[in-house]
Design an enzyme around this catalytic site. Structure first.
Site: not given
Lengths: 148, 689
Positions: B46, B68, B426
């Site tokens: 918000h 929202e 990795n």
């Protein structure tokens, strides 16, 4: 006389912008980041106006109003709600409280100018009420002493 | 209205909020029932919407608005949290980050509308409506709570009357919990009623409050001592309440005990008869409560964690105080020096200078501390990254991080992110085996990666450890022989550590078939170079089949370091000591030409020569030197010799940047101010080798 405005908003951006708009007015801005802070500040500082956001952490605007409406200060300090909540349900809930005005965010330049004007009017309003109260007191005193 | 002056605030705030959202979303995914987390996410979204609206970034505002909406539906329990939904929300965050990047780089949010994400969000909302049309069998039996409060009988002691007991019994029948919760507020709590209000709000999110002692009205009017007790009915467990309530500020203690269903004569005709069984019930409940109280403190310790958001400049006030003190002493020393006559009182003069030296050293330390930033700022984004990669690869990975509070210099922090990402990737990609393989090997299905940071002496150590398959040194050796890096005989005499070093060879990682290897090797040279350019080191420990550990050692700071001052022509240059291997003197005829490159032979290694005077364009002096001074520097595995005119000596230097006008100059890393006030340029070893 410098007036104190309590700005209750967790949005620092809006805070900063408002600060600039009010730069030329004789006001002192006190910021609270949530309703709880606002409740504490409103007690300790001599606040003339509260600017209130609704969605905030800890204690939101609704909670703040609920609590604040129980205090004596509620009758004296005008509140302007500035929130991006724009649905009827929320606004209706807020309008049940005695608030001075409700503005819907986000604000553009024009609307910010209007908000500044509202803030000025609200503070004037508060002063007038205070003066009126004082005057009534004096009149009452005079009339009671006169009747005696 | 010029909004550009607020752009910086907007960018900083948005960055912080997005980071916070990423973390909160991850937590929500693992803990979908966490309503407070959901609220937090909603609120931040918000705020983001509000801010982007304020700044006039309409596309960002639109996206956050739709986000929202979904969060709102989640909050109202119209939707359930699931991985698919979280994925979409993560995509939103990525899109917002892209917008932000574009704003940072160009000042505008760009043209990308991310329609597919908005579409996905709307789909979620629409599905919700469909779901509403077909009413799913909801957990029925709402225990008529609204009426309950009004019918609470005024009792001074805490007891449950018949009506409430009925409600509790009913709740139990449908599998809900009835809990008696006593909250004790901190004695220092100023706004008791407001705090209580927050507590009630929290409770009401999960539960129906059927009774409160003192009564709700009294609590609201602050007519209570620092504690109150409520009875709630909820689907949630005791633990959740303990956690939620303990996370509220100014709450001292929370005592929760479950209430049992109890036989109450439902249609008992006379009032008097009812009281007895109820009283009995209360007594037994109190006994139960004792065992429950002991549980709560431990729950408290585990609970009170909320994602912290860091401010842009955050310096511990204590550190500033230390600085202030030192500056104070500096001023005193200055006055003392002013009042001292060097000639008549040389001893006091010397003392003062010594004292000054001590202060500057302390000041140096103090300022350094101000520049320190916790590695948390870098670590923060890793959980999300690991989640994404592991999902892509279909692996299950648990990332454990520790020592996030370890501090490093800002300059190091900014640089260390990429190498760490590399190592983590990795580990996930090549280190941890696939699910099936792990099962076969009898390892736990979820791979573990530990990311640790801690300080050790003047270094900060960061470790990336996995419990994957480790590095197969035999295959590395084979590969090295194949690539002609070593011959067979040498290979057999190499230690395991030497073999692992091959992984860091650039030629090794750029090889096309690296992924055929048992893993590792992809761009490890880049990691090594980067860390070494920061003055650090990388080490590897590995055990085949058990996992490997990459250890990065970093210096605490980069701003001040030891350097070698050299003379090139008439100009002074500084070369970072950490990259210097040795300094040698040679005669001119030792320089050979190989492939149009000047080289020297240094203990059987061919070292290319860089004439600093040529590279740096220093005016040449036409004198023939019988002896040449060569500074041998090292970048990763590569050696190179810098030809200088003479060596001045070792000195501690403070790096200054060259400023905006001179950015992008290769071969110069910065400048420093020398004791005599002159400026010396710092040679960028990395770009010259």
């Amino acid at each position: 006389m410098i007036n104190t405005i309590l700005v209750t908003d967790d949005n620092v951006l809006d805070n900063a912008i408002l600060r600039n708009y009010l730069y030329n007015e004789r006001v002192n801005l006190v910021s609270a980041l949530n309703g709880m802070e606002a409740l504490e500040l409103v007690e300790s500082r001599n606040v003339d106006l509260i600017l209130l956001d609704l969605v905030m952490p800890v204690l939101d605007g609704f909670g703040f109003l609920k609590q604040f409406s129980k205090t004596e200060l509620y009758k004296e300090i005008p509140i302007i709600v500035a929130s991006s909540l724009d649905d009827a349900k929320n606004i209706e809930e807020i309008l049940q409280y005695n608030i001075f005005d409700y503005v819907i965010k986000p604000l553009d330049h024009t609307n910010r100018l209007i908000l500044v004007n509202k803030i000025k009017k609200a503070i004037e309003f508060r002063k007038t009420i205070a003066d009126l109260k004082k005057a009534t007191k004096i009149i009452n005193k005079v009339t009671t002493s006169a009747t005696e | 209205m010029d909004m550009s002056q607020y752009l910086e605030i907007f960018i900083e705030e948005t960055k912080e909020h997005l980071q916070g959202l990423n973390q909160s979303l991850l937590q929500l995914e693992t803990n979908p029932e966490d309503a407070s987390m959901l609220n937090e996410i909603f609120r931040v979204a918000h705020t983001l919407k509000g801010m982007s609206g304020t700044m006039g970034f309409s596309k960002m505002a639109k996206l956050t608005h739709d986000m929202e909406n979904v969060l709102h539906a989640l909050r109202n329990n119209e939707l359930k949290v699931c991985t698919k939904l979280v994925d979409v929300l993560f995509k939103c965050l990525d899109a917002l980050e892209n917008y932000l990047d574009s704003i940072v780089n160009t000042g505008t949010e760009g043209n990308n509308e991310y329609t597919e994400i908005i579409q996905a969000l709307n789909n979620i909302i629409n599905k919700k409506h469909e779901a509403e049309e077909v009413p799913v069998a909801k957990p029925s039996a709402k225990p008529v709570p609204a009426v309950a409060e009004k019918e609470v009988h005024p009792t001074s002691d805490f007891s449950v009357n018949q009506y409430e007991q009925n409600v509790i019994n009913k709740a139990k029948e449908v599998g809900m919990n009835a809990l008696q919760i006593t909250v004790v507020l901190n004695k220092g709590c100023l706004l008791k009623s407001a705090r209580a209000f927050i507590i009630f709000q929290t409770l009401e999110r999960y539960a129906e409050i059927i009774k409160s002692e003192p009564k709700v009205q009294d609590i609201e009017d602050e007519r209570f001592d620092y504690e109150f007790t409520v009875v709630v009915i909820s689907k949630e467990s005791l633990d959740l309440f303990a956690k939620e309530l303990n996370s509220i500020a100014e709450v001292d203690k929370v005592i929760i005990k479950p209430l049992e269903s109890r036989a109450v004569e439902n249609e008992a005709p006379v009032n008097v008869q009812q009281e007895k069984p109820v009283q009995a019930a209360v007594v037994t409940q109190h006994e139960e409560s004792k065992t429950e109280t002991e549980e709560t403190p431990s729950a408290k310790a585990a609970s009170t964690q909320k994602p912290k958001t860091g401010k842009t400049v955050r310096v511990d006030i204590d550190r500033l105080d230390v600085l202030m003190n030192l500056v104070g002493e500096l001023i005193i020393t200055k006055t003392r020096l002013e009042g001292t006559d060097i000639i008549s009182n040389p001893q006091e003069y010397n003392e003062t200078v010594e004292y000054l030296e001590r202060i500057t050293t302390s000041l140096n330390d103090a300022v350094m501390k101000v520049r320190m930033v916790p590695v948390e700022t870098v670590f923060n984004r890793f959980p999300r990254m690991i989640r994404d990669i592991s999902r892509d690869l279909g692996k299950e990975i648990i990332l454990k991080m520790s020592g996030e509070e370890t501090e490093l210099d800002r300059t190091v922090i900014d640089e260390i992110g990429d190498p760490l990402i590399h190592l983590l990737r990795n580990s996930v990609d090549h280190g941890i085996e696939s699910l099936e393989k792990r099962r076969e090997l009898g390892k736990p299905e979820a791979g573990h990666i530990n990311l640790r940071a801690y300080q050790s002496g003047n270094n900060v150590i960061i470790e990336v450890e996995d419990d994957g398959q480790g590095i197969n040194t035999e295959r590395v050796k084979k590969k090295a022989i194949e690539r002609g890096l070593i011959n067979k005989d040498v290979a057999n005499s190499l230690s395991q550590q030497d073999i692992i070093e091959f992984l860091f060879k650039p030629s090794f990682s750029t090889a096309d078939k690296i992924t055929d290897l048992s893993g590792r090797g992809v761009g490890l040279d880049v990691v090594k170079t980067k860390i070494e350019s920061l003055g650090g080191r990388v080490e590897v420990e590995t055990e085949l089949g058990k996992g490997s550990r990459f250890v990065i050692r970093l210096p605490l700071t980069l701003a001040i370091y030891q350097a070698l001052l050299v003379l090139v022509g008439k100009e002074k240059y500084a070369i970072p000591l950490s990259s210097i291997n040795q300094i040698i003197n040679i005669s001119p005829d030792e320089i050979k030409m190989v492939q149009k490159q000047e080289v020297i032979l240094l203990r059987n290694t061919v070292v290319p020569i860089v004439r600093l005077a040529n590279v740096l364009d220093v005016p040449r002096e036409d004198k023939v030197q019988k002896q040449l001074t060569i500074v041998i520097v090292r970048k990763g595995e590569k050696l190179s010799g810098f030809m200088v005119d003479s060596v001045i000596g070792q000195q501690e230097i403070v790096i200054k940047s060259l400023g905006k006008l001179l950015t992008g100059i290769k071969s110069i890393a910065g400048a420093t101010i020398l004791g005599d006030g002159n400026v010396a340029l710092i040679v960028d070893v990395n770009s010259l080798v």
